[in-house]
Design a protein around this motif. Sequence first.
Motif, mmCIF file in Angstrom:
data_model
loop_
_atom_site.group_PDB
_atom_site.id
_atom_site.type_symbol
_atom_site.label_atom_id
_atom_site.label_comp_id
_atom_site.label_asym_id
_atom_site.label_seq_id
_atom_site.Cartn_x
_atom_site.Cartn_y
_atom_site.Cartn_z
ATOM 1 N N GLU A 1 -20.022 -13.819 49.815
ATOM 2 C CA GLU A 1 -19.969 -13.373 51.210
ATOM 3 C C GLU A 1 -18.544 -13.476 51.763
ATOM 4 O O GLU A 1 -18.093 -12.610 52.515
ATOM 5 C CB GLU A 1 -20.922 -14.199 52.083
ATOM 6 C CG GLU A 1 -22.393 -14.052 51.736
ATOM 7 C CD GLU A 1 -22.796 -14.802 50.467
ATOM 8 O OE1 GLU A 1 -22.012 -15.658 49.982
ATOM 9 O OE2 GLU A 1 -23.893 -14.525 49.938
ATOM 10 N N SER B 1 -16.388 -10.628 50.170
ATOM 11 C CA SER B 1 -16.767 -9.346 50.754
ATOM 12 C C SER B 1 -16.182 -9.204 52.158
ATOM 13 O O SER B 1 -15.640 -8.148 52.517
ATOM 14 C CB SER B 1 -18.290 -9.236 50.804
ATOM 15 O OG SER B 1 -18.679 -8.000 51.361
ATOM 16 N N ARG B 2 -16.279 -10.275 52.942
ATOM 17 C CA ARG B 2 -15.764 -10.240 54.320
ATOM 18 C C ARG B 2 -14.248 -10.053 54.338
ATOM 19 O O ARG B 2 -13.726 -9.239 55.117
ATOM 20 C CB ARG B 2 -16.140 -11.529 55.051
ATOM 21 C CG ARG B 2 -15.521 -11.679 56.436
ATOM 22 C CD ARG B 2 -16.028 -12.921 57.143
ATOM 23 N NE ARG B 2 -15.900 -14.117 56.315
ATOM 24 C CZ ARG B 2 -14.755 -14.770 56.137
ATOM 25 N NH1 ARG B 2 -13.645 -14.331 56.693
ATOM 26 N NH2 ARG B 2 -14.725 -15.862 55.390
ATOM 27 N N ILE C 1 -12.324 -8.749 51.969
ATOM 28 C CA ILE C 1 -11.973 -7.409 51.493
ATOM 29 C C ILE C 1 -12.157 -6.383 52.604
ATOM 30 O O ILE C 1 -11.284 -5.527 52.843
ATOM 31 C CB ILE C 1 -12.819 -7.027 50.255
ATOM 32 C CG1 ILE C 1 -12.326 -7.788 49.031
ATOM 33 C CG2 ILE C 1 -12.744 -5.517 49.991
ATOM 34 C CD1 ILE C 1 -13.139 -7.539 47.785
ATOM 35 N N ASN C 2 -13.274 -6.445 53.308
ATOM 36 C CA ASN C 2 -13.524 -5.504 54.419
ATOM 37 C C ASN C 2 -12.438 -5.621 55.481
ATOM 38 O O ASN C 2 -11.962 -4.614 56.027
ATOM 39 C CB ASN C 2 -14.892 -5.774 55.043
ATOM 40 C CG ASN C 2 -16.036 -5.334 54.152
ATOM 41 O OD1 ASN C 2 -15.872 -4.458 53.305
ATOM 42 N ND2 ASN C 2 -17.191 -5.954 54.307
ATOM 43 N N SER C 3 -12.030 -6.851 55.760
ATOM 44 C CA SER C 3 -10.988 -7.079 56.764
ATOM 45 C C SER C 3 -9.645 -6.518 56.295
ATOM 46 O O SER C 3 -8.934 -5.864 57.066
ATOM 47 C CB SER C 3 -10.867 -8.580 57.030
ATOM 48 O OG SER C 3 -9.816 -8.845 57.928
ATOM 49 N N VAL D 1 -9.138 -4.114 54.135
ATOM 50 C CA VAL D 1 -9.217 -2.649 54.121
ATOM 51 C C VAL D 1 -8.970 -2.101 55.526
ATOM 52 O O VAL D 1 -8.209 -1.141 55.713
ATOM 53 C CB VAL D 1 -10.580 -2.171 53.580
ATOM 54 C CG1 VAL D 1 -10.756 -0.674 53.826
ATOM 55 C CG2 VAL D 1 -10.700 -2.466 52.094
ATOM 56 N N LYS D 2 -9.607 -2.709 56.531
ATOM 57 C CA LYS D 2 -9.425 -2.271 57.922
ATOM 58 C C LYS D 2 -7.976 -2.432 58.370
ATOM 59 O O LYS D 2 -7.448 -1.626 59.131
ATOM 60 C CB LYS D 2 -10.344 -3.070 58.845
ATOM 61 C CG LYS D 2 -11.812 -2.697 58.719
ATOM 62 C CD LYS D 2 -12.673 -3.548 59.646
ATOM 63 C CE LYS D 2 -14.158 -3.208 59.477
ATOM 64 N NZ LYS D 2 -15.019 -4.063 60.334
ATOM 65 N N TYR E 1 -9.731 0.047 48.689
ATOM 66 C CA TYR E 1 -10.866 -0.268 47.815
ATOM 67 C C TYR E 1 -11.706 0.990 47.655
ATOM 68 O O TYR E 1 -12.441 1.384 48.539
ATOM 69 C CB TYR E 1 -11.689 -1.405 48.418
ATOM 70 C CG TYR E 1 -12.888 -1.833 47.579
ATOM 71 C CD1 TYR E 1 -12.813 -1.869 46.198
ATOM 72 C CD2 TYR E 1 -14.089 -2.210 48.179
ATOM 73 C CE1 TYR E 1 -13.888 -2.254 45.422
ATOM 74 C CE2 TYR E 1 -15.181 -2.609 47.419
ATOM 75 C CZ TYR E 1 -15.073 -2.626 46.046
ATOM 76 O OH TYR E 1 -16.149 -3.022 45.285
#
Length: 208
Positions: A176, A179-180, A182-184, A186-187, A193
């Motif tokens: 978790e 994943s969090r 990586i999302n941050s 990317v933004k 990714y």
Amino acid sequence: MSKILDLISVLTNEERSKVQYLEFKNGEIIHFGGSTCTSVDILLKGEIIMSNLDVDGNEQVFNYLRAPQIYGNNLIFASNKVYLGDILANSDVAIYRIYESDLLSLISSNRQFLKLYLNVIADKSVELSKRLRVMSVQNVTRRLLLFIDMKSKENSGSYHIKSITNLAKELSLPRETVSRVINSLVKEEKIIYENKCLTINKNALDEL
């Protein structure tokens, strides 16, 4: 061609008879933790995991290797030759296996093989040092970026992952969390990714 694969290419036909070709199916154990290392294995195809169980019975992955790679070389001549964890196939795998007595014979008789083997061991030592430095970083975001940067340099610009779960195990972090982060990233446009490929953007590390 990879230096690791060059190890086989410099052997004569007679010398190649000392090298065994083996295949393993996804999920098969190649070496059990606690067993004695008696060979050097060259990973020709696929991916392997090196793992053990913690006190709670949870799997801890301490290394992933993708072909072409070599392993066992750090144990084969060690005082304590015991594998610290299981080595298992994470896909269908093909390897070349050279047992200790045959390895000594090849090192003694083939100077080109000796030089390549020493070069591969030296490169692996440098690689391990880099990995230990990355894993010692406490900041999760920086550890992830350093890891992607390290793997991207090893793989000509990007790092292809099997899954976020596997990546989290490599980083010794909760899925978790990875994943969090990586999302941050990317933004924030610090990484890209796409199609399970991670690419670090220029100056992303400098901005931390």
